[in-house]
Design a protein around this motif. Structure first.
Motif, short mmCIF file in Angstrom:
data_model
loop_
_atom_site.label_atom_id
_atom_site.label_comp_id
_atom_site.label_asym_id
_atom_site.label_seq_id
_atom_site.Cartn_x
_atom_site.Cartn_y
_atom_site.Cartn_z
N ILE B 312 -31.48 -8.32 4.86
CA ILE B 312 -30.07 -7.49 4.77
C ILE B 312 -29.42 -8.05 3.98
O ILE B 312 -28.51 -7.30 2.92
CB ILE B 312 -29.23 -6.79 5.78
N GLY B 313 -29.15 -9.58 3.76
CA GLY B 313 -28.43 -10.29 2.33
C GLY B 313 -28.85 -10.03 1.13
O GLY B 313 -28.65 -9.10 0.45
N VAL B 315 -30.88 -7.60 -0.10
CA VAL B 315 -30.68 -5.69 -0.25
C VAL B 315 -29.36 -6.09 -0.13
O VAL B 315 -29.08 -5.56 -1.74
CB VAL B 315 -31.46 -5.02 0.59
N THR B 316 -28.42 -6.41 0.43
CA THR B 316 -27.11 -6.35 -0.29
C THR B 316 -26.63 -7.12 -1.67
O THR B 316 -26.23 -6.23 -2.60
CB THR B 316 -26.16 -6.77 0.70
N ILE B 319 -28.45 -4.59 -4.38
CA ILE B 319 -27.43 -3.36 -3.98
C ILE B 319 -25.58 -3.65 -5.14
O ILE B 319 -26.04 -3.40 -5.71
CB ILE B 319 -26.94 -2.80 -2.97
N GLY B 320 -25.57 -4.84 -4.90
CA GLY B 320 -24.51 -5.32 -5.34
C GLY B 320 -24.57 -5.39 -6.81
O GLY B 320 -23.40 -5.76 -7.48
N LEU B 336 -21.48 4.11 -3.10
CA LEU B 336 -22.93 4.05 -3.13
C LEU B 336 -23.40 5.77 -2.69
O LEU B 336 -22.27 6.33 -2.59
CB LEU B 336 -22.78 3.37 -1.58
N HIS B 340 -29.25 4.32 -1.27
CA HIS B 340 -28.72 2.97 -0.84
C HIS B 340 -29.18 3.02 0.99
O HIS B 340 -29.16 1.33 0.74
CB HIS B 340 -27.13 2.60 -1.53
N TYR B 344 -31.56 0.05 4.09
CA TYR B 344 -31.35 -0.98 5.51
C TYR B 344 -32.09 -0.03 6.31
O TYR B 344 -32.09 -0.59 7.42
CB TYR B 344 -29.97 0.04 5.59
#
Lengths: 358, 409
Positions: B312-313, B315-316, B319-320, B336, B340, B344
């Protein structure tokens, strides 16, 4: 190596020999006890290393357990329909997946397109008199939770009733509204099925003029007029039941389903709330009062900006609502809805406690 | 424990011959198919799990067979849904009617649904048992699902009132009702273990299990009281409360141990109570036998959750990076789009399915393996000549249990 035979009539374990003729001949102590035509022989579940057979022409649960690998292979070579009907027919995975997807598509399609239509139709059919008990069921709980003795100042109640009566005179409601104020720090208002409208006290505190409060009340009257409470109940019930068909007990899917429901509901709520705003604007225009007053109150109570996450929102964004209400706005032409003393009385409808709580 | 004694009745071996890897592959593939089929594959997966467990359990040299099919479970589920729809509607209307007299008067109506769930539990057991074949003879069940539901409801209320004290006796009563109505061919089964026996086996585990939460909660209450009374920071009562909470907090680690012991002892009690004709089962299941299973499962849970946390980190971070440098958090949230959320949601589904696989492996197969492996059949000769009897029961109960989200055993 021994072959165990169970005839399906008793649990007796019989050690047998196998002979090959037109069928598989099962021999116990030199006597033929069964003769299974090869085409009738089916395979059944057994531990690794054991070949377990039955036959469609024998007793349903008659079984033959063959342990020697070469003997098992030999028997298997003779049986043309080992996985045929009546035995362990292999699962057709493609078919399960195909039908599952079709069923899921049908369920989701019904939720998206069917449930709103059915809910609308049913709302038309359900007599308005049935709304009362629906509302009362929730009403009892709300009254117990909030208490109802705090906000019943006589002059305040009279002012509230007058305000609602003015709005009602042009609203053409199917059922007379019953307004009441509940003591709460949260500035909000809501309508129950059956015409009950609750205004939480802090909203009156936040309202700068009778017009602003009237705008909110007219919005809630819009829900009553459109019978949104019943409609929502029908919709939520139908959606919940249908969504329950998917996933069942699959672990963790519950959370995904709740999210899907929230999304569906919020998409629906946007329409409903916009319609109630339009109703409010219509009533206010007929009374010759400004429609933008509701927008001003919203701006003060919930000053959201466009940058908030819009996905799970169940009300339209305040700026959008303000804009829409401003479109119909006109200078006041009708008389004031409440006199100054009446407005002052309404603002202290909750005994001993100043309504704005500040 | 039991010294070899020539007078003791002959014992036959009961053992689990299944392969851990085969079961892991079975449930992993099943979890994937469950996602693909919106959950509809569950009927075939539970069928395959039971087929695997049954056919790999050897009793006196011969393995039983599970003859249930996924299609039956699907039909049972659809039938149950048709029955549940009017039940839910009536439930809703009755709730409305009761609320008119008194707010929250409809809460006891929940008992009706609970009763339905217990009915489903009984009928589900009947389905499973009647699909169980050993040596060409069917196990089967009589008895009434409603009679069972009543017993369960009344004893459940009693257990609630007594804060769980009568739980062992409730278990015994319910198991006796189920077992006394069970048959292997024409041989009747019965349940000979008693509530008192279960109580004797587990009472201290319960008491010990209550201690850590009580210490934590008691310490918390004491701290709040001390705060209210404005006691000085170094007052002895505050220190004692903190120590109690710390001890209790450390004691929470003991809960999986205690749970493992409780489950093992209850299994031992259950298995030892089974009688089929004159045959019975003995078990040398050790109280500590399941503790390792629970801790391995907890370890796997932690491991997988950490791995998915890292995913998840990542992916974030990606996206960031694609969003550039928004001015602040609010602006970032605003830019967002619903798309997006997709990675998740996928990760979340993958995690819960992975944990589901872990649970199925440890709570079903491993416990089954250990419990079965501890058993021996005494006086198997009594089972040697049972005559076939009984019919397969419908899968309606299983469908009902699925529709009501109750797990039956």
């Amino acid at each position: 190596m021994s072959v165990a035979y169970f005839d399906g009539r008793t649990s007796r374990r019989r050690l047998v020999e196998l002979r090959f003729g037109d069928g598989l001949i099962i021999v116990e102590n030199g006597d033929i006890v069964a003769d299974w035509p090869f085409a009738n022989i089916r395979r059944f579940d057994a531990p690794h290393g054991i070949l377990r057979l039955g036959a469609t022409s024998a007793a349903e649960l008659a079984r033959l357990d063959i342990r020697a690998p070469d003997q098992a292979a030999l028997v298997l070579r003779h049986c043309p329909d080992i996985a045929g009907v009546g035995g362990l027919v292999p699962i057709k995975l493609g078919r399960i997946i195909g039908w599952s997807l079709a069923a899921a598509a049908a369920i989701i399609g019904t939720i998206w397109f069917g449930v709103p239509v059915v809910a609308d139709q049913l709302t038309e059919i359900i007599p308005i008199a049935w709304e009362k008990p629906l509302g009362q069921a929730v009403d009892g709980q709300i009254r117990l939770l909030f208490g109802t003795t705090a906000c019943i100042d006589e002059a305040g109640v009279a002012a509230l009733n007058k305000l609602v009566a003015r709005l009602q005179s042009t609203a053409n409601l199917p059922i007379p509204p019953e307004p009441a104020v509940l003591l709460s720090k949260i500035p909000n208002a809501f309508a129950l099925p059956g015409g009950r409208i609750y205004i939480l006290s802090n909203l009156i505190g936040d309202a700068a003029s009778p017009d602003e409060l009237a705008g909110v009340l007219a919005h809630e009257l819009g829900h009553v007029a459109h019978r949104d409470g019943v409609r929502r109940l029908l919709r939520d019930g139908g959606t919940g039941y249908l969504l329950g068909l998917l996933f069942g007990d699959v672990s963790g899917a519950g959370a995904a389903l709740v999210a899907a429901r929230t999304l569906l509901n919020s998409a629906y709520s946007l329409e409903v709330e916009t319609a109630a705003d339009d109703f409010s604007a219509m009533v206010m225009t007929r009374l010759g009062r400004p429609t933008a007053a509701l927008g001003a109150l919203l701006h003060r109570v919930a000053p959201e900006t466009d940058t908030d996450i819009t996905l799970f929102r169940d009300h339209p964004l305040t700026p959008d609502r303000e804009r829409r209400l401003a479109e119909t706005n006109a200078p006041a032409t009708g008389p004031e809805l409440l006199s100054a003393p009446e407005w002052a009385a309404l603002r202290v409808i909750c005994r001993d406690i100043s309504v704005n709580g500040k | 424990m039991v010294a070899p004694d020539p007078n003791v009745e002959p014992q036959s071996i009961v053992r689990f011959t299944g392969d851990d890897g085969a079961f892991r592959r079975l449930v992993t593939r099943g979890a994937f198919l469950e996602i693909v089929t919106f959950g509809f594959y569950r009927f075939w997966l539970v069928t395959d799990i039971r087929r695997h467990l049954w056919s790999n359990t050897e009793i006196d040299g011969d393995a039983p067979e599970y003859t249930g099919r996924g299609r039956e479970l699907l039909l049972g589920f659809l039938f149950a849904l048709a029955v549940l729809l009017p039940v839910f509607l009536l439930y809703f209307l009755a709730g409305l009617w009761l609320e008119r007299f008194q707010a929250f008067a409809s809460i006891p109506l929940y008992l009706v649904l609970y009763g339905f769930g217990q009915y489903a539990t009984f009928r589900a057991r009947r389905y499973r048992l009647s699909r169980t074949i050993w040596r060409g003879v069917r196990f089967w069940m009589t008895g009434s699902g409603w009679a069972y539901a009543w017993r369960s409801l009344l004893w459940g209320l009693l257990a609630m009132v007594t804060l769980g004290f009568v739980y062992p006796w409730r278990e015994a009563v319910l198991e006796r009702y189920k077992m006394d109505n069970s048959f292997f061919g024409d041989l009747p089964a019965r349940f000979s273990a008693t509530g008192a026996q279960l109580f004797g086996k587990v009472w201290w585990v319960w008491l010990l299990g209550l201690l850590p939460p009580l210490l934590v909660y008691g310490g918390l209450v004491a701290l709040v009281v001390a705060e209210k009374m404005h006691l000085p920071k170094d007052d002895v009562s505050r220190v004692a409360a903190v120590i109690a909470m710390a001890v209790g907090g450390c004691g929470l680690v003991a809960l999986p141990f205690l749970h493992g012991v409780r489950v093992a002892r209850q299994w031992h009690w259950w298995v030892s109570g089974i009688r089929i004709g004159d045959a019975k089962i003995t078990s040398k299941l050790d109280g500590a036998a399941l503790i390792g299973i629970y801790w391995t499962m907890i370890g796997q849970f932690v491991l997988w959750t950490l791995l998915f946390g890292v995913a998840i980190g990542v992916v974030t971070a990606i996206i960031g990076a694609t969003l550039g440098q928004p001015a602040n958090l609010t602006a970032a949230m605003g830019s967002l789009s619903p798309w997006h959320l997709v990675p998740y949601v996928v990760l979340y589904m993958a995690l819960v399915q992975t944990l589901g696989v872990v649970m199925r492996i440890y709570l079903q197969q491993r416990i089954w393996k250990v419990v079965v492996g501890s058993c021996a059949l005494v006086n198997v000769a009594a089972l040697a000549n049972a005559a076939a009897a009984g019919m397969p029961a419908s899968a309606f109960g299983e469908g009902l249990a699925d529709g009501l989200d109750v797990a039956g055993f």
